[in-house]
Scaffold this active site. Structure first.
Site, PDB file in Angstrom:
ATOM      1  N   HIS A  99       0.803  -1.186   0.001  1.00 43.88           N
ATOM      2  CA  HIS A  99      -0.165   0.128   0.054  1.00 43.88           C
ATOM      3  C   HIS A  99       0.956   1.362   0.043  1.00 43.88           C
ATOM      4  CE1 HIS A  99       0.874  -1.287   4.201  1.00 43.88           C
ATOM      5  NE2 HIS A  99       0.724   0.028   4.515  1.00 43.88           N
ATOM      6  N   HIS A 101       0.974   5.406   1.335  1.00 44.35           N
ATOM      7  CA  HIS A 101       0.190   6.387   2.054  1.00 44.35           C
ATOM      8  C   HIS A 101       0.306   7.628   1.231  1.00 44.35           C
ATOM      9  CE1 HIS A 101       0.298   4.125   5.787  1.00 44.35           C
ATOM     10  NE2 HIS A 101       1.147   3.449   5.432  1.00 44.35           N
TER      11      HIS A 101
END
Ligand code: 5GP
Ligand code: ZN
Length: 137
Positions: A99, A101
Site C-alpha cells: 500500500h 500512504h
C-alpha cells in the site's frame, strides 16, 4: 490471500469509504490517520511489498498517485504531502499487503517523519552505487 485484510478491502469484500478504484487499485481513507485526509492506495492483487511488485504493474499503480495527491491537496488545503510506502517491519510496515500512504502535511504540524542526515567516507557512495547498479534487473 484468505486472511489478508487489505485483500478483502481492496476487492470490496469488506466495504470501505473509497476515493478511487480501477482494475489495479482501490484508494481508501486510513482508519488511524496521521492527519485528516490521510489515504492509502491498496493494490488489488496480493503483493506483500515492493520486492514482489513487477515493474509493469508498478507503472500502472503509480500513474494513479498524482491524481489522488492533487485531489487530497485541493480538499484538505494541505501545504505539503508525503507519499510513503513501507516495506518490512524494519521500515515500519504493519500490514503485509502493498500500500501507498498519502499524508497531508501542514506547516508546523506535529507529525514526526525524518532522519538524522548521515555521511559517507571518501569513495564510499560511489562504491555502494556501483554495487547496486550492477544488481539492477
Ligand atoms: P503500514 O504501517 O503497514 O505502512 O500502514 C498500515 C496502515 O493501514 C496504517 O496506517 C493503519 O492505520 C491502516 N489500517 C490498518 N488496518 C486498516 C483497516 O482495516 N482499514 C483501514 N482503512 N486502514 C487500516
Ligand atoms: Zn492481501
Amino acid at each position: 490471500m484468505e486472511n489478508c485484510i487489505f485483500c478483502k478491502i481492496a476487492n470490496g469484500v469488506i466495504p470501505s469509504a473509497t476515493i478511487f478504484e480501477n482494475d489495479d487499485v482501490r484508494v481508501i481513507m486510513d482508519i488511524n490517520p496521521a492527519a485528516k485526509g490521510h489515504a492509502i492506495l491498496l493494490v488489488k492483487k496480493h503483493v506483500a511489498n515492493i520486492f514482489e511488485l513487477d515493474p509493469d504493474t508498478a507503472g500502472r499503480i503509480f500513474s494513479v498517485v498524482p491524481r489522488v495527491a492533487a485531489a487530497i491537496k485541493k480538499v484538505t488545503g494541505c501545504d505539503g504531502l508525503n507519499i510513503l510506502q513501507n516495506n518490512g517491519t524494519a521500515a515500519g510496515q504493519t500490514v503485509f499487503h502493498l500500500h501507498i500512504h498519502f499524508i497531508p502535511r501542514f506547516e508546523n504540524d506535529k507529525i514526526l517523519m525524518g532522519w538524522k542526515p548521515g555521511s559517507y567516507a571518501d569513495g564510499e557512495a560511489a562504491e555502494i552505487a556501483a554495487k547496486i547498479a550492477a544488481e539492477i534487473k
